[in-house]
Design an enzyme around this catalytic site. Structure first.
Site, mmCIF file in Angstrom:
data_model
loop_
_atom_site.group_PDB
_atom_site.id
_atom_site.type_symbol
_atom_site.label_atom_id
_atom_site.label_comp_id
_atom_site.label_asym_id
_atom_site.label_seq_id
_atom_site.Cartn_x
_atom_site.Cartn_y
_atom_site.Cartn_z
ATOM 1 N N PRO A 27 -2.826 -2.059 1.964
ATOM 2 C CA PRO A 27 -2.476 -3.008 0.912
ATOM 3 C C PRO A 27 -0.963 -3.205 0.880
ATOM 4 O O PRO A 27 -0.201 -2.268 1.131
ATOM 5 C CB PRO A 27 -2.967 -2.322 -0.363
ATOM 6 C CG PRO A 27 -2.916 -0.869 -0.049
ATOM 7 C CD PRO A 27 -3.187 -0.750 1.432
ATOM 8 N N CYS A 28 -0.540 -4.417 0.595
ATOM 9 C CA CYS A 28 0.892 -4.723 0.528
ATOM 10 C C CYS A 28 1.090 -5.788 -0.547
ATOM 11 O O CYS A 28 0.788 -6.959 -0.323
ATOM 12 C CB CYS A 28 1.386 -5.214 1.884
ATOM 13 S SG CYS A 28 3.137 -5.633 1.897
ATOM 14 N N THR A 29 1.546 -5.394 -1.707
ATOM 15 C CA THR A 29 1.780 -6.255 -2.863
ATOM 16 C C THR A 29 0.501 -6.984 -3.271
ATOM 17 O O THR A 29 -0.281 -6.456 -4.018
ATOM 18 C CB THR A 29 2.948 -7.223 -2.614
ATOM 19 O OG1 THR A 29 4.053 -6.503 -2.067
ATOM 20 C CG2 THR A 29 3.389 -7.887 -3.902
#
Length: 81
Positions: A27-29
């Site tokens: 997950p990234c932001t």
């Protein structure tokens, strides 16, 4: 985690080509960043049908914009994988 989160994660997993096609997913932001084995089997239309706001790819990296619930979906993906 709700059933709908698990169903959404399962649909995203399938659209990314399944467990065998995923090398890594993080997950990234507001996005899921996936490194895939074969980008040709990724189904962008199915990702959007699963609720993705957008899909971008560059080489073997596919980014799926899912919004602020990215951590919940990433957790569900971990459970499925």
């Amino acid at each position: 985690m709700s059933t709908s989160d698990q169903e959404r994660a399962a649909a995203i997993l399938a659209a990314l080509g399944g467990v065998d096609n995923i090398v890594e997913i993080d997950p990234c932001t507001t996005r899921l960043r996936a490194l895939v084995t074969d980008p040709a089997v990724v189904d962008a239309a199915a990702l959007k049908a699963a609720g993705a706001y957008g899909v971008t790819s560059h080489g073997r990296v596919v980014q799926v914009v899912v919004g602020p619930e990215v951590d919940t979906i990433a957790s569900a993906l971990d459970d499925l994988m």
